[in-house]
Scaffold this motif. Structure first.
Motif, PDB file in Angstrom:
ATOM      1  N   VAL A  22       0.845  -1.198   0.000  1.00 13.23           N
ATOM      2  CA  VAL A  22       0.000   0.000   0.000  1.00 13.23           C
ATOM      3  C   VAL A  22       0.880   1.248   0.000  1.00 13.23           C
ATOM      4  O   VAL A  22       0.643   2.189  -0.771  1.00 13.23           O
ATOM      5  N   LYS A  23       1.899   1.257   0.840  1.00 10.20           N
ATOM      6  CA  LYS A  23       2.779   2.428   0.946  1.00 10.20           C
ATOM      7  C   LYS A  23       3.482   2.702  -0.375  1.00 10.20           C
ATOM      8  O   LYS A  23       3.539   3.861  -0.835  1.00 10.20           O
ATOM      9  N   ARG A  24       3.997   1.674  -1.021  1.00  8.32           N
ATOM     10  CA  ARG A  24       4.731   1.861  -2.280  1.00  8.32           C
ATOM     11  C   ARG A  24       3.828   2.322  -3.412  1.00  8.32           C
ATOM     12  O   ARG A  24       4.261   3.007  -4.328  1.00  8.32           O
ATOM     13  N   SER A  25       2.558   1.954  -3.335  1.00  6.68           N
ATOM     14  CA  SER A  25       1.629   2.280  -4.417  1.00  6.68           C
ATOM     15  C   SER A  25       1.334   3.773  -4.501  1.00  6.68           C
ATOM     16  O   SER A  25       0.996   4.293  -5.562  1.00  6.68           O
ATOM     17  N   GLY A  26       1.424   4.478  -3.356  1.00  4.50           N
ATOM     18  CA  GLY A  26       1.083   5.896  -3.333  1.00  4.50           C
ATOM     19  C   GLY A  26      -0.381   6.159  -3.591  1.00  4.50           C
ATOM     20  O   GLY A  26      -0.773   7.246  -4.018  1.00  4.50           O
ATOM     21  N   THR A  27      -1.236   5.186  -3.316  1.00  4.21           N
ATOM     22  CA  THR A  27      -2.654   5.320  -3.607  1.00  4.21           C
ATOM     23  C   THR A  27      -3.334   6.435  -2.812  1.00  4.21           C
ATOM     24  O   THR A  27      -2.993   6.679  -1.644  1.00  4.21           O
ATOM     25  N   SER A  28      -4.309   7.073  -3.446  1.00  5.23           N
ATOM     26  CA  SER A  28      -5.114   8.094  -2.759  1.00  5.23           C
ATOM     27  C   SER A  28      -5.975   7.469  -1.668  1.00  5.23           C
ATOM     28  O   SER A  28      -6.475   8.179  -0.790  1.00  5.23           O
ATOM     29  N   PHE A  29      -6.161   6.153  -1.719  1.00  5.97           N
ATOM     30  CA  PHE A  29      -7.021   5.477  -0.753  1.00  5.97           C
ATOM     31  C   PHE A  29      -6.318   5.249   0.588  1.00  5.97           C
ATOM     32  O   PHE A  29      -6.962   4.885   1.565  1.00  5.97           O
ATOM     33  N   ALA A  30      -4.988   5.434   0.634  1.00  5.35           N
ATOM     34  CA  ALA A  30      -4.238   5.123   1.850  1.00  5.35           C
ATOM     35  C   ALA A  30      -4.710   5.948   3.042  1.00  5.35           C
ATOM     36  O   ALA A  30      -4.795   5.444   4.162  1.00  5.35           O
ATOM     37  N   ALA A  31      -5.039   7.216   2.805  1.00  7.61           N
ATOM     38  CA  ALA A  31      -5.473   8.082   3.908  1.00  7.61           C
ATOM     39  C   ALA A  31      -6.730   7.538   4.566  1.00  7.61           C
ATOM     40  O   ALA A  31      -6.870   7.572   5.792  1.00  7.61           O
ATOM     41  N   GLY A  32      -7.655   7.032   3.752  1.00  7.78           N
ATOM     42  CA  GLY A  32      -8.872   6.460   4.302  1.00  7.78           C
ATOM     43  C   GLY A  32      -8.614   5.215   5.121  1.00  7.78           C
ATOM     44  O   GLY A  32      -9.282   4.966   6.131  1.00  7.78           O
ATOM     45  N   MET A  33      -7.638   4.429   4.716  1.00 12.29           N
ATOM     46  CA  MET A  33      -7.311   3.213   5.452  1.00 12.29           C
ATOM     47  C   MET A  33      -6.663   3.532   6.796  1.00 12.29           C
ATOM     48  O   MET A  33      -6.898   2.842   7.791  1.00 12.29           O
ATOM     49  N   ARG A  34      -5.851   4.583   6.819  1.00 13.92           N
ATOM     50  CA  ARG A  34      -5.082   4.885   8.035  1.00 13.92           C
ATOM     51  C   ARG A  34      -5.958   5.309   9.203  1.00 13.92           C
ATOM     52  O   ARG A  34      -5.512   5.226  10.361  1.00 13.92           O
ATOM     53  N   ILE A  35      -7.161   5.766   8.972  1.00 11.18           N
ATOM     54  CA  ILE A  35      -8.000   6.215  10.085  1.00 11.18           C
ATOM     55  C   ILE A  35      -8.704   5.056  10.776  1.00 11.18           C
ATOM     56  O   ILE A  35      -9.352   5.241  11.803  1.00 11.18           O
ATOM     57  N   LEU A  36      -8.593   3.858  10.232  1.00 10.68           N
ATOM     58  CA  LEU A  36      -9.248   2.691  10.804  1.00 10.68           C
ATOM     59  C   LEU A  36      -8.475   2.148  12.005  1.00 10.68           C
ATOM     60  O   LEU A  36      -7.278   2.401  12.161  1.00 10.68           O
ATOM     61  N   SER A  37      -9.157   1.343  12.834  1.00  9.32           N
ATOM     62  CA  SER A  37      -8.475   0.631  13.901  1.00  9.32           C
ATOM     63  C   SER A  37      -7.469  -0.343  13.278  1.00  9.32           C
ATOM     64  O   SER A  37      -7.548  -0.666  12.081  1.00  9.32           O
ATOM     65  N   PHE A  50      -3.931  -7.393  -2.406  1.00 15.45           N
ATOM     66  CA  PHE A  50      -4.397  -8.388  -3.378  1.00 15.45           C
ATOM     67  C   PHE A  50      -4.787  -7.713  -4.692  1.00 15.45           C
ATOM     68  O   PHE A  50      -4.387  -8.157  -5.776  1.00 15.45           O
ATOM     69  N   ALA A  51      -5.559  -6.633  -4.587  1.00 13.60           N
ATOM     70  CA  ALA A  51      -5.977  -5.914  -5.795  1.00 13.60           C
ATOM     71  C   ALA A  51      -4.772  -5.399  -6.568  1.00 13.60           C
ATOM     72  O   ALA A  51      -4.738  -5.449  -7.803  1.00 13.60           O
ATOM     73  N   ARG A  52      -3.760  -4.897  -5.847  1.00 12.73           N
ATOM     74  CA  ARG A  52      -2.553  -4.389  -6.497  1.00 12.73           C
ATOM     75  C   ARG A  52      -1.785  -5.507  -7.197  1.00 12.73           C
ATOM     76  O   ARG A  52      -1.283  -5.330  -8.307  1.00 12.73           O
ATOM     77  N   GLU A  53      -1.713  -6.661  -6.549  1.00 12.38           N
ATOM     78  CA  GLU A  53      -0.991  -7.797  -7.123  1.00 12.38           C
ATOM     79  C   GLU A  53      -1.614  -8.230  -8.450  1.00 12.38           C
ATOM     80  O   GLU A  53      -0.903  -8.417  -9.441  1.00 12.38           O
ATOM     81  N   VAL A  54      -2.932  -8.393  -8.465  1.00 17.06           N
ATOM     82  CA  VAL A  54      -3.560  -8.880  -9.699  1.00 17.06           C
ATOM     83  C   VAL A  54      -3.567  -7.792 -10.776  1.00 17.06           C
ATOM     84  O   VAL A  54      -3.454  -8.093 -11.971  1.00 17.06           O
ATOM     85  N   ASP A  55      -3.678  -6.527 -10.361  1.00 15.08           N
ATOM     86  CA  ASP A  55      -3.624  -5.438 -11.330  1.00 15.08           C
ATOM     87  C   ASP A  55      -2.246  -5.357 -11.984  1.00 15.08           C
ATOM     88  O   ASP A  55      -2.127  -5.134 -13.189  1.00 15.08           O
ATOM     89  N   ASP A  56      -1.208  -5.553 -11.188  1.00 14.71           N
ATOM     90  CA  ASP A  56       0.145  -5.522 -11.735  1.00 14.71           C
ATOM     91  C   ASP A  56       0.365  -6.651 -12.740  1.00 14.71           C
ATOM     92  O   ASP A  56       1.056  -6.471 -13.742  1.00 14.71           O
ATOM     93  N   ILE A  57      -0.232  -7.807 -12.473  1.00 17.36           N
ATOM     94  CA  ILE A  57      -0.120  -8.911 -13.430  1.00 17.36           C
ATOM     95  C   ILE A  57      -0.793  -8.528 -14.737  1.00 17.36           C
ATOM     96  O   ILE A  57      -0.250  -8.727 -15.826  1.00 17.36           O
TER      97      ILE A  57
END
Length: 298
Positions: A22-37, A50-57
Motif C-alpha cells: 500500500v505504501k509503495r503504491s502511493g494510492t489516494s485510498f491510503a489516507a482512508g485506510m489509516r484512520i481505521l483501527s 491483493f488488488a494491487r498484485e492482480v492489477d500488476d499482473i
C-alpha cells in the motif's frame, strides 16, 4: 508474477508486507485506510494488496499466456486462502480479514475476472454494458469487500452505496487517465458515446486525438456525476461515521471530477491534487459528512 512465501509466514510479517505494498503504491485510498483501527486497517491493506498484485499482473505480467497464468495462480491462491492454506504473503494477510469480516470469496474472484478482461482485450470502446460489467469487477468488488471492514456491514442500502460510489470512482479514473490508458492500447470510453459523436475508429491513438473526444468525455463525466449524486443520496440512510474511509475516497475523486468539469473535459495536463489539497479534503470529509443534493432520495 505471484510471489510465493517460503514456509508458513508469520501473520504479522504478512500484514507488514501488505502494508508496504500500500505504501509503495502511493494510492489516494491510503489516507482512508489509516484512520481505521489496527484490525480493520490491516484487513483493508490485505484487500488492497491483493488488488494491487492482480492489477500488476494484468498491466505488467509479460505475455498474454504469462499474465493469464498469473491470474490463474491467484484464483488457486484465493481457493487456498478460504481453506486456510495460503502460499503467498498476501494470502496469509487475507486469512484473518476474511475470517473476521466474513468476506465473500466471489468478490475476490470477480476482481480477478476484471483483470482477465484487461488481458483478453485490451478493452477498446467496449459497449456500455461491458464497461459497467468491468466497473463491477474492478471497482465494485473492492467496494463490497470494504464495507464490512469499514464497519458498515452488508445490506441493500450498503451494497447500493458501495456500487454507486465504485462506479463514480472508476468512471472518474477512466476520464482522468484517458491518455495514459491509450498508451497501453486501452480506451474504456463506451462505443455508444464514441459512435454518437462520429468516432468510428477503434485505434486507441486515433480516438484520443479525435476532435470530438472532449464531447465524449463530457458525456461520460455527466454519468460519473450522476453516480456521485446517487452515492450521496444513499448516504443519508447510513451512519456516515461507519463509511468515513469511503468518504475520503469520495472527496478526492469528486474533486478530480470537478477539476475536469471546470476545464470542460479538455485534454492536456494530467489532473493532480497536491498533498495539502488532499489533506484539506480528508479533514473535511472526516468531520463533516457531505449532504445529499436537495430532493435526492434513495
Amino acid at each position: 508474477m505471484m510471489q510465493t512465501s517460503t514456509g508458513i509466514m508469520d501473520p504479522q510479517a504478512a500484514a507488514h508486507h501488505a502494508a508496504q505494498i500500500v505504501k509503495r503504491s502511493g494510492t489516494s485510498f491510503a489516507a482512508g485506510m489509516r484512520i481505521l483501527s489496527r484490525e480493520r486497517r490491516e484487513a483493508m491493506y490485505a484487500i488492497y494488496a491483493f488488488a494491487r498484485e492482480v492489477d500488476d499482473i494484468a498491466d505488467e505480467g509479460g505475455t498474454y499466456d504469462e499474465r493469464m497464468a498469473g491470474l490463474k495462480e491467484w484464483r488457486a491462491e484465493i481457493a487456498r486462502v478460504y481453506q486456510s492454506a495460503p502460499q503467498t504473503a498476501v494470502g496469509v494477510a487475507l486469512v484473518p480479514a476474511i475470517r473476521r469480516f466474513d468476506l465473500e470469496r466471489g468478490e475476490f474472484e470477480l476482481l480477478i475476472e476484471g483483470m482477465e478482461m484487461d488481458v483478453e482485450g485490451p478493452l477498446i470502446a467496449p459497449s456500455h454494458a461491458r464497461l459497467m460489467a468491468y466497473c463491477r469487477r474492478v471497482a465494485g468488488a473492492v467496494g463490497l469487500l470494504s464495507m464490512p471492514v469499514f464497519g458498515a456491514g452488508r445490506g441493500d442500502i450498503e451494497d447500493r452505496y458501495a456500487l454507486a460510489l465504485a462506479n463514480a470512482l472508476q468512471l472518474t479514473n477512466i476520464l482522468r487517465d484517458i491518455d495514459e490508458d491509450a498508451q497501453m492500447g486501452r480506451v474504456y470510453l463506451p462505443a455508444e458515446l464514441l459512435n454518437a459523436h462520429n468516432i468510428t475508429t477503434r485505434d486507441a491513438a486515433a480516438i484520443v486525438s479525435h476532435p470530438a473526444l472532449q464531447d465524449v468525455a463530457r458525456s461520460l463525466g455527466r454519468e460519473a456525476r450522476g453516480w456521485f449524486a446517487e452515492a450521496q443520496a444513499l448516504l443519508v440512510h447510513l451512519n456516515w461515521r461507519d463509511v468515513r474511509p469511503a468518504l475520503l475516497m469520495m472527496g478526492v475523486y469528486e474533486r478530480y471530477l470537478r477539476m475536469m468539469e471546470e476545464r470542460d473535459f479538455a485534454q492536456g495536463t494530467p489532473i493532480k491534487l497536491s498533498k495539502p489539497a488532499k489533506l484539506g479534503i480528508a479533514l473535511r470529509y472526516l468531520f463533516v459528512p457531505p449532504r445529499a443534493p436537495a430532493g435526492k432520495g434513495a
